[in-house]
Motif scaffolding. Structure first.
Motif, mmCIF file in Angstrom:
data_model
loop_
_atom_site.group_PDB
_atom_site.id
_atom_site.type_symbol
_atom_site.label_atom_id
_atom_site.label_comp_id
_atom_site.label_asym_id
_atom_site.label_seq_id
_atom_site.Cartn_x
_atom_site.Cartn_y
_atom_site.Cartn_z
ATOM 1 N N LEU A 283 18.325 36.232 -0.054
ATOM 2 C CA LEU A 283 17.388 36.759 0.917
ATOM 3 C C LEU A 283 17.867 38.115 1.417
ATOM 4 N N PHE A 284 16.927 38.961 1.820
ATOM 5 C CA PHE A 284 17.280 40.234 2.424
ATOM 6 C C PHE A 284 16.132 40.685 3.310
ATOM 7 N N LEU A 285 16.436 41.584 4.242
ATOM 8 C CA LEU A 285 15.425 42.171 5.111
ATOM 9 C C LEU A 285 15.039 43.527 4.530
ATOM 10 N N SER A 286 13.818 43.637 4.061
ATOM 11 C CA SER A 286 13.363 44.897 3.482
ATOM 12 C C SER A 286 13.256 45.955 4.572
ATOM 13 N N ALA A 287 13.181 47.219 4.140
ATOM 14 C CA ALA A 287 13.020 48.310 5.106
ATOM 15 C C ALA A 287 11.742 48.140 5.909
ATOM 16 N N ALA A 288 10.659 47.691 5.254
ATOM 17 C CA ALA A 288 9.393 47.504 5.962
ATOM 18 C C ALA A 288 9.499 46.385 6.989
ATOM 19 N N PHE A 289 10.200 45.296 6.645
ATOM 20 C CA PHE A 289 10.340 44.190 7.589
ATOM 21 C C PHE A 289 11.224 44.589 8.768
ATOM 22 N N ARG A 290 12.290 45.347 8.492
ATOM 23 C CA ARG A 290 13.140 45.814 9.589
ATOM 24 C C ARG A 290 12.357 46.721 10.543
ATOM 25 N N ALA A 291 11.516 47.584 9.978
ATOM 26 C CA ALA A 291 10.698 48.458 10.813
ATOM 27 C C ALA A 291 9.707 47.649 11.646
ATOM 28 N N GLU A 292 9.144 46.603 11.059
ATOM 29 C CA GLU A 292 8.222 45.732 11.786
ATOM 30 C C GLU A 292 8.913 45.076 12.975
ATOM 31 N N ILE A 293 10.117 44.577 12.750
ATOM 32 C CA ILE A 293 10.849 43.922 13.829
ATOM 33 C C ILE A 293 11.145 44.915 14.956
#
Length: 418
Positions: A283-293
């Motif tokens: 698993l990893f946190l994509s750049a888009a998901f990190r930006a969403e958070i």
């Protein structure tokens, strides 16, 4: 499995420095060892002497350096080459930085390759960070004359240290990739060593060279491979990173066979562990998901419950197993954790004395999960070390010393690393 040419006797007294071991390389190596000592990762003893002597540019005459930004796709890589004088300063800096060193791209042949840029793909073999490697090799307790199984050959650093300390007659290094074993065989021979170099699945070990007094696994597994336990000699010790699909909270499995043949094992919560093998679903946190958070709204509650400290490693390790699928963004300013499979996330921000704003989003209540495990962990005595039990049906479980906190270790996939 395929086996290299028959091993020849060797030992620390037969270490041979190549003509390529320049004064710059010697100075870079000494500086690296001094930093490891200053950081507390390395102390006096045979591992220190081996690392001071080991010419890393012989084992890694080529190494990749990333030229693209962390989230840039596709990634861009240059292959530094010792044979090109213009690359040597940067290569020496890379090899002795203490960071991991990538040596293979997308399973390519390593010997006789052209040093041309690469785009996309993935790095499939590397030398691990030196602080972690030095600490684990010291914990392994290498001694002259021991039989050692090095699982996950990589650049051959662990195998070289084992040969230096123990002599190469009893050393076996094992990797699933024939290109990795071929390169290690050739480069170890330049140092004067002929360990048995085997191509095969590391989780099954290599019974022909055992039993082993020491087993070192340099990739993460989901549970302890039974084949490796069976090849551990009385008085022997095995070390391996044990984890889940998340890279955030690794454990170190320490397995020891007693003189009477019984096996005792611990799972220690640690800050860093080996990466998973190629093909291990991570698993990893994509750049888009990190930006969403970071930017998206969610439901915010004010809490007087403190988030567990980073140093409460046993709690985070238990959370990873009891509520799997979570990944922490260690680069975020606030405590930030996401569940990429369901797009749930949590962000915790201090807003005053003993007050925190907890923002959550998605179907999972990650804050509640954390507080549940934190309470159970404290009730169990706040341990950072758990026992591993090998049950009669082949299953494995970890338990706190007082048995109040327990979980099953998933068999999952435990194949070899690249």
């Amino acid at each position: 499995m395929t086996l290299a040419a028959p091993p020849a006797a060797s030992g620390a007294s037969l270490w041979r420095h190549s003509a390529g071991d320049t004064s710059g390389a010697v100075a870079a190596r000494a500086a690296m060892v001094a930093r490891l000592e200053e950081d507390g990762a390395l102390g006096p003893g045979p591992v220190r002497e081996a690392l001071r002597a080991l010419p890393r540019q012989i084992l890694m005459p080529q190494a990749y350096v990333r030229r693209s930004a962390p989230d840039e796709t596709p990634p861009r890589w240059d292959l530094l080459d010792w044979a090109r004088p213009g690359d040597r300063d940067e290569l020496l800096e890379r090899l002795h930085s203490g960071d991991s060193v990538a040596i293979q791209h997308d399973g390519e042949p390593i010997l006789s390759r052209r040093a041309v840029p690469r785009r996309g793909g993935a790095m499939t073999a590397m030398s691990s960070t030196m602080g972690m490697t030095a600490g684990l090799l010291q914990l392994l307790g290498l001694r002259p004359g021991q039989r050692v199984l090095d699982v996950g050959t990589g650049a051959g650093v662990t195998a070289a240290v084992a040969c230096f300390v123990c002599g190469d007659e009893g050393v076996v290094t094992l990797d699933i990739d024939p290109h990795v074993t071929a390169a290690a065989r050739e480069r170890l021979s330049v140092l004067g060593y002929r360990p048995a170099t085997v191509t095969g699945d590391g989780t099954t070990g290599w019974a022909a060279g055992g039993p082993y007094e020491r087993i070192f696994v340099s990739f993460a597994v989901r549970h302890v491979p039974q084949g490796l336990v069976e090849q551990l000699a009385p008085g022997g010790r095995a070390l391996m990173t044990l984890g889940t699909s998340s890279p955030s909270w690794p454990g170190l499995a320490v397995i020891e066979r007693q003189g009477d043949g019984s096996v005792e094992a611990q799972l220690r919560a640690v800050e860093f562990g080996h990466r998973a093998r190629a093909g291990f679903d991570r698993l990893f946190l994509s750049a888009a998901f990190r930006a969403e958070i970071t930017t998206a709204g969610g439901w915010t509650q004010r809490s007087r419950l403190a988030p567990p400290a980073d140093t409460a490693r046993g709690m985070w390790l238990a959370l990873d197993h009891l509520y799997p699928g979570l990944v922490r963004d260690f680069g975020a300013e606030d405590l930030t954790i996401g569940a990429p499979e369901c797009r749930s996330w949590m962000r915790v921000r201090a807003v005053g004395h003993r007050r925190w704003d907890v923002t959550t989003s998605g179907p999972r209540d990650i804050w509640a999960e954390i507080q549940d495990v934190a309470g159970r962990w404290r009730a169990a005595g706040a341990p950072d070390i758990f026992r591993i039990h090998f049950d009669a049906d082949g299953s494995q479980r970890a338990t706190s010393p007082n048995d109040a906190l327990t979980w099953q270790l998933s068999p999952g996939e435990t194949g070899d690393a690249r």
